[in-house]
Write a protein that holds these residues in place. Structure first.
Motif, PDB file in Angstrom:
ATOM      1  N   ARG A 382       1.980  12.609   5.503  1.00 34.42           N
ATOM      2  CA  ARG A 382       0.892  11.702   5.111  1.00 34.42           C
ATOM      3  C   ARG A 382       1.018  11.333   3.626  1.00 34.42           C
ATOM      4  O   ARG A 382       0.770  10.197   3.237  1.00 34.42           O
ATOM      5  N   VAL A 383       1.383  12.303   2.799  1.00 34.52           N
ATOM      6  CA  VAL A 383       1.583  12.025   1.363  1.00 34.52           C
ATOM      7  C   VAL A 383       2.745  11.060   1.172  1.00 34.52           C
ATOM      8  O   VAL A 383       2.646  10.085   0.404  1.00 34.52           O
ATOM      9  N   LEU A 384       3.852  11.297   1.872  1.00 34.29           N
ATOM     10  CA  LEU A 384       5.010  10.416   1.742  1.00 34.29           C
ATOM     11  C   LEU A 384       4.702   9.009   2.242  1.00 34.29           C
ATOM     12  O   LEU A 384       5.154   8.019   1.659  1.00 34.29           O
ATOM     13  N   GLU A 385       3.939   8.912   3.316  1.00 33.28           N
ATOM     14  CA  GLU A 385       3.577   7.592   3.825  1.00 33.28           C
ATOM     15  C   GLU A 385       2.715   6.843   2.812  1.00 33.28           C
ATOM     16  O   GLU A 385       2.878   5.640   2.598  1.00 33.28           O
ATOM     17  N   GLU A 386       1.791   7.562   2.184  1.00 31.12           N
ATOM     18  CA  GLU A 386       0.947   6.942   1.165  1.00 31.12           C
ATOM     19  C   GLU A 386       1.797   6.435  -0.001  1.00 31.12           C
ATOM     20  O   GLU A 386       1.585   5.322  -0.510  1.00 31.12           O
ATOM     21  N   LEU A 387       2.774   7.225  -0.411  1.00 30.48           N
ATOM     22  CA  LEU A 387       3.647   6.811  -1.505  1.00 30.48           C
ATOM     23  C   LEU A 387       4.503   5.609  -1.112  1.00 30.48           C
ATOM     24  O   LEU A 387       4.734   4.710  -1.916  1.00 30.48           O
ATOM     25  N   SER A 388       4.982   5.599   0.140  1.00 33.95           N
ATOM     26  CA  SER A 388       5.834   4.495   0.584  1.00 33.95           C
ATOM     27  C   SER A 388       5.065   3.177   0.667  1.00 33.95           C
ATOM     28  O   SER A 388       5.653   2.107   0.553  1.00 33.95           O
ATOM     29  N   GLN A 389       3.766   3.241   0.862  1.00 32.66           N
ATOM     30  CA  GLN A 389       2.957   2.027   0.984  1.00 32.66           C
ATOM     31  C   GLN A 389       2.268   1.649  -0.321  1.00 32.66           C
ATOM     32  O   GLN A 389       1.613   0.613  -0.392  1.00 32.66           O
ATOM     33  N   ARG A 390       2.414   2.486  -1.340  1.00 25.68           N
ATOM     34  CA  ARG A 390       1.654   2.274  -2.575  1.00 25.68           C
ATOM     35  C   ARG A 390       1.977   0.934  -3.227  1.00 25.68           C
ATOM     36  O   ARG A 390       1.064   0.189  -3.618  1.00 25.68           O
ATOM     37  N   GLU A 391       3.266   0.625  -3.338  1.00 26.52           N
ATOM     38  CA  GLU A 391       3.651  -0.626  -4.001  1.00 26.52           C
ATOM     39  C   GLU A 391       3.125  -1.839  -3.239  1.00 26.52           C
ATOM     40  O   GLU A 391       2.604  -2.782  -3.841  1.00 26.52           O
ATOM     41  N   MET A 392       3.231  -1.797  -1.895  1.00 25.07           N
ATOM     42  CA  MET A 392       2.754  -2.917  -1.090  1.00 25.07           C
ATOM     43  C   MET A 392       1.240  -3.076  -1.218  1.00 25.07           C
ATOM     44  O   MET A 392       0.726  -4.191  -1.370  1.00 25.07           O
ATOM     45  N   LEU A 393       0.501  -1.961  -1.186  1.00 26.18           N
ATOM     46  CA  LEU A 393      -0.956  -2.028  -1.287  1.00 26.18           C
ATOM     47  C   LEU A 393      -1.395  -2.468  -2.676  1.00 26.18           C
ATOM     48  O   LEU A 393      -2.402  -3.173  -2.820  1.00 26.18           O
ATOM     49  N   THR A 394      -0.631  -2.059  -3.703  1.00 28.29           N
ATOM     50  CA  THR A 394      -0.952  -2.494  -5.067  1.00 28.29           C
ATOM     51  C   THR A 394      -0.808  -4.001  -5.206  1.00 28.29           C
ATOM     52  O   THR A 394      -1.670  -4.680  -5.794  1.00 28.29           O
ATOM     53  N   LYS A 395       0.284  -4.553  -4.659  1.00 27.55           N
ATOM     54  CA  LYS A 395       0.476  -5.998  -4.699  1.00 27.55           C
ATOM     55  C   LYS A 395      -0.642  -6.726  -3.958  1.00 27.55           C
ATOM     56  O   LYS A 395      -1.118  -7.781  -4.382  1.00 27.55           O
ATOM     57  N   LYS A 396      -1.069  -6.145  -2.839  1.00 29.91           N
ATOM     58  CA  LYS A 396      -2.142  -6.762  -2.053  1.00 29.91           C
ATOM     59  C   LYS A 396      -3.446  -6.786  -2.839  1.00 29.91           C
ATOM     60  O   LYS A 396      -4.166  -7.788  -2.853  1.00 29.91           O
ATOM     61  N   ASP A 397      -3.748  -5.659  -3.521  1.00 33.06           N
ATOM     62  CA  ASP A 397      -4.987  -5.589  -4.296  1.00 33.06           C
ATOM     63  C   ASP A 397      -4.981  -6.536  -5.487  1.00 33.06           C
ATOM     64  O   ASP A 397      -6.037  -6.999  -5.930  1.00 33.06           O
ATOM     65  N   MET A 398      -3.790  -6.833  -6.022  1.00 33.84           N
ATOM     66  CA  MET A 398      -3.689  -7.680  -7.211  1.00 33.84           C
ATOM     67  C   MET A 398      -3.393  -9.137  -6.882  1.00 33.84           C
ATOM     68  O   MET A 398      -3.189  -9.950  -7.781  1.00 33.84           O
ATOM     69  N   ASP A 399      -3.373  -9.477  -5.598  1.00 30.30           N
ATOM     70  CA  ASP A 399      -3.076 -10.844  -5.176  1.00 30.30           C
ATOM     71  C   ASP A 399      -4.345 -11.687  -5.230  1.00 30.30           C
ATOM     72  O   ASP A 399      -5.222 -11.588  -4.362  1.00 30.30           O
ATOM     73  N   LEU A 400      -4.444 -12.539  -6.242  1.00 31.87           N
ATOM     74  CA  LEU A 400      -5.628 -13.368  -6.423  1.00 31.87           C
ATOM     75  C   LEU A 400      -5.746 -14.454  -5.365  1.00 31.87           C
ATOM     76  O   LEU A 400      -6.821 -14.999  -5.133  1.00 31.87           O
ATOM     77  N   SER A 401      -4.608 -14.776  -4.705  1.00 27.24           N
ATOM     78  CA  SER A 401      -4.631 -15.848  -3.716  1.00 27.24           C
ATOM     79  C   SER A 401      -5.468 -15.490  -2.496  1.00 27.24           C
ATOM     80  O   SER A 401      -5.838 -16.355  -1.706  1.00 27.24           O
ATOM     81  N   GLN A 402      -5.760 -14.172  -2.337  1.00 25.63           N
ATOM     82  CA  GLN A 402      -6.530 -13.749  -1.178  1.00 25.63           C
ATOM     83  C   GLN A 402      -8.038 -13.851  -1.417  1.00 25.63           C
ATOM     84  O   GLN A 402      -8.832 -13.574  -0.527  1.00 25.63           O
ATOM     85  N   THR A 403      -8.455 -14.217  -2.625  1.00 24.64           N
ATOM     86  CA  THR A 403      -9.868 -14.316  -2.949  1.00 24.64           C
ATOM     87  C   THR A 403     -10.200 -15.703  -3.454  1.00 24.64           C
ATOM     88  O   THR A 403      -9.342 -16.470  -3.871  1.00 24.64           O
TER      89      THR A 403
END
Length: 410
Positions: A382-403
């Protein structure tokens, strides 16, 4: 303006004075046939890998050849990589200097490449006439089938020394080894990198001069190279299969023991004790190897920054993946072990003979240990999965085009 395509052919040579002139002239002789399939220019490079004979002198006397020399012998793969580095063509090909591979088939290989293939392998095992010794034929069949199983793609010749590929492929298949195992490693990397690989049948002849290949030594190196390279891409394909086989064997032995116990047999002979020992060791080890394969897949995903590869057969076997179930499976197994152990101990306190309880106590210990292992691996994954998705989730949170911004006026 019509686009021109250059083919650079690399020949690695080490003490090949007996046949180097013949193979060089044969390669130069296919230039007109190459033009017919769309190759406008042929560049021939011979890499002399520290030869002690007249190989370099013979090559330097032939017009139309670029000679590159290693001061000392560095190996077959190292010589090829030197040639690749100096090649100028959009397509790069190579073959051995011993006359075993037919350069007259380069036009066919190039035509396949020009039609969309990224890597074209001249297969000695795909139906064309071959004079390969029986021992090497058996070895090639073994390695090709192993790679087909590991890579989930049909391969007939994993170690062919005659190939044509697009220059841009190099960036995806490097690093490559310096030895004779360059070709099988190239095949393994190409499969796992998703490179479009096509095999084209070619004939194969006996070499001129004494072979430098040792069936046992180089065969062992080939096997080790294929397995270790595959492990760097999809570890669960190999480790998971080994672990699954061990778990099936342990389960079969334990099922047999339980059947004997339920039939009234409470004692074991030497074979029975051996079976119990094998089942315990195989079960624990198999679970560790299986979970290790899954764990490595998460680490590989983190390294390459790619989606996690799932499944032993190249596709997911479970949805969601099996490792997502490790948590509840571990808790269930742990609880079952505690219940079985608690009941067995209670019966023992109340006078039941150990001969009637030892198998249940042993099973309880195995269930408890297995449950704890599953829970521990579930936490790690579960920790490794969280780390593997961190970069993708960070980009999603910082994507202004979604708001969209809304201004309220009071």
């Amino acid at each position: 303006m019509e686009k021109t395509t250059t083919l650079s052919i690399v020949i690695p040579a080490y003490n090949e004075e007996e046949g180097i002139a013949d193979i060089v002239h044969r390669v130069l002789g296919v230039e007109n046939d190459l033009a017919k399939v769309g190759i406008s220019r042929l560049e021939l490079l011979v890499v002399d890998d520290g030869s002690h004979d007249r190989t370099a002198q013979i090559v330097s006397s032939i017009e139309g050849v670029r000679l590159i020399r290693h001061v000392t012998n560095k190996g077959y793969g190292a010589a090829l990589k030197t040639g690749f580095l100096h090649a100028r063509g959009e397509l790069i090909g190579f073959l051995d200097a011993d006359g075993t591979y037919p350069p007259e088939y380069f036009p066919q290989l190039c035509q396949v490449a020009l039609n969309g293939a990224d890597l074209v392998i001249g297969s000695r095992m795909a139906g064309a006439k071959s004079k390969m010794p029986i021992t090497r034929r058996i070895g090639n069949l073994f390695f090709a089938n192993l790679l087909s199983l590991i890579g989930h793609q049909k391969i007939t010749d994993s170690a062919s020394g005659m190939r044509v590929f697009r220059r841009e492929v190099l960036e995806r298949i490097y690093p490559l080894p310096d030895g004779l195992n360059l070709t099988p490693v190239m095949s393994v990397r190409a499969i796992h990198e998703g490179i479009k690989m096509v095999e084209e049948p070619i004939p194969y002849n006996e070499r001129l001069g004494r072979s430098k290949l040792s069936v046992v030594r180089d065969g062992t190196i080939f096997l080790r190279s294929i397995i270790w390279t595959a492990l760097t891409y999809n570890p669960v394909r190999i480790l998971g299969a080994i672990g699954l086989a061990g778990m099936v064997m342990a389960a079969a032995i334990l099922l047999g023991l339980v059947t004997h116990r339920l039939s009234g047999i409470t004692t074991l002979n030497s074979w029975g004790v051996t079976a119990v020992f094998v089942a315990l060791v195989a079960g624990v080890t198999a679970l560790d190897i299986f979970a290790l394969g899954i764990t490595f897949n998460y680490l590989v995903s983190l390294f390459y920054k790619r989606p996690i590869r799932q499944g032993l057969l190249g596709r997911p076997l479970f949805n969601p993946p099996l490792e997502h179930h490790f948590g509840w499976m571990g808790l269930f197994t742990l609880l079952a072990g505690l219940i079985v152990g608690g009941i067995s101990l209670a019966l023992g306190v109340n006078g039941w003979a150990i001969a009637r309880l030892w198998l249940y106590l042993l099973g309880s210990a195995m269930l408890i240990l297995t449950g704890m292992q599953l829970i521990i691996y579930w936490i790690i994954l579960r920790v490794l999965e969280e780390l593997s998705q961190r970069e993708m989730l960070t980009k999603k949170d910082m994507d202004l085009s979604q708001t969209s911004e809304v201004t309220l006026t009071v």
